[in-house]
Design a protein around this motif. Structure first.
Motif, PDB file in Angstrom:
ATOM      1  N   LEU A  20      20.970 -11.647  51.022  1.00  0.00           N
ATOM      2  CA  LEU A  20      21.559 -11.577  49.682  1.00  0.00           C
ATOM      3  C   LEU A  20      21.874 -12.970  49.155  1.00  0.00           C
ATOM      4  O   LEU A  20      21.639 -13.264  47.983  1.00  0.00           O
ATOM      5  CB  LEU A  20      22.823 -10.714  49.696  1.00  0.00           C
ATOM      6  CG  LEU A  20      22.647  -9.250  50.080  1.00  0.00           C
ATOM      7  CD1 LEU A  20      24.001  -8.559  50.111  1.00  0.00           C
ATOM      8  CD2 LEU A  20      21.696  -8.534  49.155  1.00  0.00           C
ATOM      9  N   LEU A  21      22.399 -13.826  50.020  1.00  0.00           N
ATOM     10  CA  LEU A  21      22.726 -15.188  49.612  1.00  0.00           C
ATOM     11  C   LEU A  21      21.469 -15.936  49.181  1.00  0.00           C
ATOM     12  O   LEU A  21      21.491 -16.669  48.189  1.00  0.00           O
ATOM     13  CB  LEU A  21      23.434 -15.934  50.732  1.00  0.00           C
ATOM     14  CG  LEU A  21      23.926 -17.333  50.405  1.00  0.00           C
ATOM     15  CD1 LEU A  21      24.911 -17.302  49.245  1.00  0.00           C
ATOM     16  CD2 LEU A  21      24.567 -17.961  51.624  1.00  0.00           C
ATOM     17  N   SER A  22      20.372 -15.726  49.878  1.00  0.00           N
ATOM     18  CA  SER A  22      19.138 -16.416  49.504  1.00  0.00           C
ATOM     19  C   SER A  22      18.640 -15.944  48.139  1.00  0.00           C
ATOM     20  O   SER A  22      18.039 -16.713  47.397  1.00  0.00           O
ATOM     21  CB  SER A  22      18.054 -16.227  50.569  1.00  0.00           C
ATOM     22  OG  SER A  22      17.594 -14.893  50.595  1.00  0.00           O
ATOM     23  N   GLN A  23      18.922 -14.694  47.805  1.00  0.00           N
ATOM     24  CA  GLN A  23      18.513 -14.177  46.495  1.00  0.00           C
ATOM     25  C   GLN A  23      19.440 -14.669  45.383  1.00  0.00           C
ATOM     26  O   GLN A  23      19.071 -14.602  44.208  1.00  0.00           O
ATOM     27  CB  GLN A  23      18.506 -12.646  46.511  1.00  0.00           C
ATOM     28  CG  GLN A  23      17.435 -12.069  47.400  1.00  0.00           C
ATOM     29  CD  GLN A  23      17.495 -10.563  47.445  1.00  0.00           C
ATOM     30  OE1 GLN A  23      17.802  -9.918  46.455  1.00  0.00           O
ATOM     31  NE2 GLN A  23      17.199  -9.997  48.602  1.00  0.00           N
ATOM     32  N   CYS A  24      20.613 -15.144  45.751  1.00  0.00           N
ATOM     33  CA  CYS A  24      21.601 -15.597  44.770  1.00  0.00           C
ATOM     34  C   CYS A  24      21.923 -17.080  44.965  1.00  0.00           C
ATOM     35  O   CYS A  24      23.043 -17.523  44.690  1.00  0.00           O
ATOM     36  CB  CYS A  24      22.871 -14.761  44.896  1.00  0.00           C
ATOM     37  SG  CYS A  24      22.607 -13.002  44.613  1.00  0.00           S
ATOM     38  N   ALA A  25      20.951 -17.836  45.416  1.00  0.00           N
ATOM     39  CA  ALA A  25      21.179 -19.247  45.737  1.00  0.00           C
ATOM     40  C   ALA A  25      21.665 -20.042  44.531  1.00  0.00           C
ATOM     41  O   ALA A  25      22.568 -20.882  44.663  1.00  0.00           O
ATOM     42  CB  ALA A  25      19.904 -19.856  46.310  1.00  0.00           C
ATOM     43  N   GLU A  26      21.090 -19.797  43.382  1.00  0.00           N
ATOM     44  CA  GLU A  26      21.480 -20.559  42.186  1.00  0.00           C
ATOM     45  C   GLU A  26      22.942 -20.285  41.818  1.00  0.00           C
ATOM     46  O   GLU A  26      23.713 -21.209  41.570  1.00  0.00           O
ATOM     47  CB  GLU A  26      20.574 -20.201  41.008  1.00  0.00           C
ATOM     48  CG  GLU A  26      20.853 -21.020  39.767  1.00  0.00           C
ATOM     49  CD  GLU A  26      19.890 -20.691  38.638  1.00  0.00           C
ATOM     50  OE1 GLU A  26      20.338 -20.775  37.480  1.00  0.00           O
ATOM     51  OE2 GLU A  26      18.724 -20.362  38.904  1.00  0.00           O
ATOM     52  N   TYR A  31      28.736 -21.833  41.786  1.00  0.00           N
ATOM     53  CA  TYR A  31      30.109 -21.522  42.191  1.00  0.00           C
ATOM     54  C   TYR A  31      30.637 -22.592  43.147  1.00  0.00           C
ATOM     55  O   TYR A  31      31.770 -23.065  42.999  1.00  0.00           O
ATOM     56  CB  TYR A  31      30.174 -20.140  42.837  1.00  0.00           C
ATOM     57  CG  TYR A  31      31.544 -19.773  43.337  1.00  0.00           C
ATOM     58  CD1 TYR A  31      32.616 -19.610  42.450  1.00  0.00           C
ATOM     59  CD2 TYR A  31      31.797 -19.606  44.690  1.00  0.00           C
ATOM     60  CE1 TYR A  31      33.880 -19.283  42.903  1.00  0.00           C
ATOM     61  CE2 TYR A  31      33.063 -19.279  45.151  1.00  0.00           C
ATOM     62  CZ  TYR A  31      34.096 -19.119  44.250  1.00  0.00           C
ATOM     63  OH  TYR A  31      35.361 -18.800  44.696  1.00  0.00           O
ATOM     64  N   GLY A  32      29.833 -22.984  44.103  1.00  0.00           N
ATOM     65  CA  GLY A  32      30.239 -24.017  45.050  1.00  0.00           C
ATOM     66  C   GLY A  32      30.549 -25.337  44.368  1.00  0.00           C
ATOM     67  O   GLY A  32      31.532 -26.016  44.715  1.00  0.00           O
ATOM     68  N   LYS A  33      29.739 -25.720  43.394  1.00  0.00           N
ATOM     69  CA  LYS A  33      29.985 -26.961  42.654  1.00  0.00           C
ATOM     70  C   LYS A  33      31.285 -26.868  41.870  1.00  0.00           C
ATOM     71  O   LYS A  33      32.036 -27.852  41.789  1.00  0.00           O
ATOM     72  CB  LYS A  33      28.814 -27.264  41.719  1.00  0.00           C
ATOM     73  CG  LYS A  33      27.591 -27.753  42.451  1.00  0.00           C
ATOM     74  CD  LYS A  33      26.441 -27.988  41.501  1.00  0.00           C
ATOM     75  CE  LYS A  33      25.184 -28.355  42.286  1.00  0.00           C
ATOM     76  NZ  LYS A  33      24.007 -28.472  41.419  1.00  0.00           N
ATOM     77  N   LEU A  57      28.232 -14.793  40.584  1.00  0.00           N
ATOM     78  CA  LEU A  57      27.805 -14.658  41.977  1.00  0.00           C
ATOM     79  C   LEU A  57      28.012 -13.229  42.464  1.00  0.00           C
ATOM     80  O   LEU A  57      27.132 -12.640  43.099  1.00  0.00           O
ATOM     81  CB  LEU A  57      28.566 -15.642  42.862  1.00  0.00           C
ATOM     82  CG  LEU A  57      28.251 -15.600  44.356  1.00  0.00           C
ATOM     83  CD1 LEU A  57      26.775 -15.846  44.620  1.00  0.00           C
ATOM     84  CD2 LEU A  57      29.111 -16.615  45.104  1.00  0.00           C
ATOM     85  N   LYS A  58      29.144 -12.663  42.147  1.00  0.00           N
ATOM     86  CA  LYS A  58      29.446 -11.283  42.550  1.00  0.00           C
ATOM     87  C   LYS A  58      28.448 -10.301  41.940  1.00  0.00           C
ATOM     88  O   LYS A  58      27.946  -9.406  42.633  1.00  0.00           O
ATOM     89  CB  LYS A  58      30.867 -10.936  42.111  1.00  0.00           C
ATOM     90  CG  LYS A  58      31.322  -9.558  42.458  1.00  0.00           C
ATOM     91  CD  LYS A  58      32.758  -9.381  42.004  1.00  0.00           C
ATOM     92  CE  LYS A  58      33.095  -7.935  41.779  1.00  0.00           C
ATOM     93  NZ  LYS A  58      34.409  -7.766  41.184  1.00  0.00           N
TER      94      LYS A  58
END
Length: 70
Positions: A20-26, A31-33, A57-58
């Motif tokens: 799932l994280l790989s599908q939502c990488a952008e 969010y991380g930035k 992201l959610k």
């Protein structure tokens, strides 16, 4: 419930999470930035500073999980 089943389910959840994280990488990167930018120096992360980015992201995770179930 045997111990091996607990570990198997845990490993499966982690595997699914990484998919799932790989599908939502952008969305995760944005969010991380935001989190990194709002906690620069000794600042603490405050509630709702990155709410828009977290919500994106959610939503991405939710949509990716729904696609996976089908």
């Amino acid at each position: 419930m045997s111990e091996s089943n607990v570990w198997s389910r845990s490993r499966e959840r982690l595997r699914v999470f990484s998919e799932l994280l790989s599908q939502c990488a952008e969305e995760a990167a944005v969010y991380g930035k935001c989190v990194a930018a709002t906690t620069a120096g000794k600042q603490e992360l405050k509630k709702d500073l990155c709410a828009k980015e977290f919500e994106a992201l959610k939503t991405c995770f939710t949509n990716a999980a729904r696609k996976r179930i089908r």
